[in-house]
Motif scaffolding. Structure first.
Motif, PDB file in Angstrom:
ATOM      1  N   VAL A 126       0.841  -1.206   0.000  1.00  0.00           N
ATOM      2  CA  VAL A 126       0.000   0.000   0.000  1.00  0.00           C
ATOM      3  C   VAL A 126       0.875   1.256   0.000  1.00  0.00           C
ATOM      4  O   VAL A 126       0.632   2.199  -0.754  1.00  0.00           O
ATOM      5  N   TYR A 127       1.891   1.245   0.848  1.00  0.00           N
ATOM      6  CA  TYR A 127       2.781   2.413   0.949  1.00  0.00           C
ATOM      7  C   TYR A 127       3.506   2.659  -0.372  1.00  0.00           C
ATOM      8  O   TYR A 127       3.648   3.811  -0.810  1.00  0.00           O
ATOM      9  N   TYR A 170      -5.176  -5.066   1.801  1.00  0.00           N
ATOM     10  CA  TYR A 170      -4.602  -4.901   3.150  1.00  0.00           C
ATOM     11  C   TYR A 170      -5.690  -5.013   4.214  1.00  0.00           C
ATOM     12  O   TYR A 170      -5.508  -5.698   5.230  1.00  0.00           O
ATOM     13  N   TYR A 192      -4.781   7.161   5.778  1.00  0.00           N
ATOM     14  CA  TYR A 192      -4.549   5.758   5.427  1.00  0.00           C
ATOM     15  C   TYR A 192      -3.135   5.285   5.784  1.00  0.00           C
ATOM     16  O   TYR A 192      -2.958   4.275   6.457  1.00  0.00           O
ATOM     17  N   ILE A 193      -2.148   6.001   5.296  1.00  0.00           N
ATOM     18  CA  ILE A 193      -0.764   5.526   5.412  1.00  0.00           C
ATOM     19  C   ILE A 193      -0.256   5.553   6.846  1.00  0.00           C
ATOM     20  O   ILE A 193       0.393   4.604   7.294  1.00  0.00           O
ATOM     21  N   SER A 213      -4.691  -2.155  -3.574  1.00  0.00           N
ATOM     22  CA  SER A 213      -3.765  -2.669  -2.559  1.00  0.00           C
ATOM     23  C   SER A 213      -4.282  -2.380  -1.145  1.00  0.00           C
ATOM     24  O   SER A 213      -4.092  -3.189  -0.230  1.00  0.00           O
ATOM     25  N   TYR A 214      -4.951  -1.254  -0.965  1.00  0.00           N
ATOM     26  CA  TYR A 214      -5.497  -0.926   0.356  1.00  0.00           C
ATOM     27  C   TYR A 214      -6.651  -1.859   0.719  1.00  0.00           C
ATOM     28  O   TYR A 214      -6.771  -2.294   1.876  1.00  0.00           O
ATOM     29  N   PHE A 222      -3.445   1.992  -5.855  1.00  0.00           N
ATOM     30  CA  PHE A 222      -3.422   2.216  -4.404  1.00  0.00           C
ATOM     31  C   PHE A 222      -4.703   1.671  -3.762  1.00  0.00           C
ATOM     32  O   PHE A 222      -4.659   1.000  -2.733  1.00  0.00           O
ATOM     33  N   HIS A 223      -5.827   1.971  -4.386  1.00  0.00           N
ATOM     34  CA  HIS A 223      -7.132   1.559  -3.869  1.00  0.00           C
ATOM     35  C   HIS A 223      -7.216   0.030  -3.760  1.00  0.00           C
ATOM     36  O   HIS A 223      -7.658  -0.511  -2.738  1.00  0.00           O
ATOM     37  N   ILE A 274      -1.356   2.566   8.823  1.00  0.00           N
ATOM     38  CA  ILE A 274      -0.670   1.345   8.399  1.00  0.00           C
ATOM     39  C   ILE A 274       0.732   1.289   8.993  1.00  0.00           C
ATOM     40  O   ILE A 274       1.171   0.248   9.506  1.00  0.00           O
TER      41      ILE A 274
END
Length: 225
Positions: free
Chosen positions: A84-85, A152, A215-216, A148-149, A145-146, A219
């Motif tokens: 995600v990062y 997660y 978000y980040i 992968s999030y 990104f969406h 995480i």
């Protein structure tokens, strides 16, 4: 293997060995001189010891399995969190690049187009159109990104967060994509300038910062635990 597993395994082994040692000493103490009784008692104890050993091995195996699940869960959190990062960094770089280019075009308009300097308007129109065509890059980067999030959240058992802010963030990205893409279709330079100005002020100018803060950060904190 964690230290707690090693300590637990050693404790179980020590307990079993202690039971065996005290059983043998008790038999020798109570039946000393009676070889038949000692032999039969030792045979019985050895049978019991075999059963206890089997149970002890099963307990240790179960403990090891639980420890493996904890370790694997952390590895999954780490792997999917870093994914995600990584995708966020790509998205953030795209945003930064486009914002910087828009700022330069905005400054060019004020410094050269407004005073009506030679070829200034042509440069403004060409450059703003070039930037406008990068709107698809933002959308593609966000979609990665969406995805992968979402993965997660599923892996870390946080599906309840899927509907919290993701729809709002997706909507903001789509509006940014549409507004940036609209620039190239606007023939009037002043209206193009208004579109650029809008993209360089909140909420559009803070989308990447919002994604990082909401978000980040969470995480990274979870990975650090």
């Amino acid at each position: 293997m964690s230290k707690s597993v090693v300590v637990f395994s050693c404790s179980v082994a020590a307990l079993i060995l202690t039971f065996l040692l005290f059983s043998m000493l008790g038999i020798l103490f109570f039946y000393w001189g009676d070889h038949t009784a000692v032999k039969d008692s030792l045979s019985t104890v050895s049978g019991i010891f075999g059963g206890i050993t089997t149970i002890g091995a099963a307990v240790i195996a179960a403990y090891l399995f639980n420890d493996w699940k904890i370790q694997q869960r952390y590895q999954n959190t780490l792997q999917f969190g870093l994914d995600v990062y990584s995708n966020f960094k790509i998205l953030d770089d795209k945003f930064t690049q486009i914002k910087n280019e828009l700022c330069l075009v905005q400054a060019h308009y004020e410094a050269h187009v407004v005073p009506k300097r030679t070829n200034a308007l042509d440069y403004f129109l060409d450059k703003s159109e070039e930037i406008s065509r990068k709107n698809l890059e933002i959308l593609i980067a966000f979609n990665k990104f969406h995805e992968s999030y979402l993965n997660y959240l599923i892996v870390t058992d946080q599906e309840n967060k899927i509907d919290e802010t993701l729809p709002y963030t997706s909507d903001s990205i789509n509006k940014y994509y549409e507004l940036l893409g609209k620039i190239k279709f606007e023939s009037e330079s002043q209206k193009r300038k208004f579109l650029i100005d809008e993209l360089l002020i909140p909420p559009f100018s803070q989308i990447d910062s919002y994604i990082y803060n909401y978000y980040i950060k969470s995480i990274l904190i979870k990975i650090r635990e």
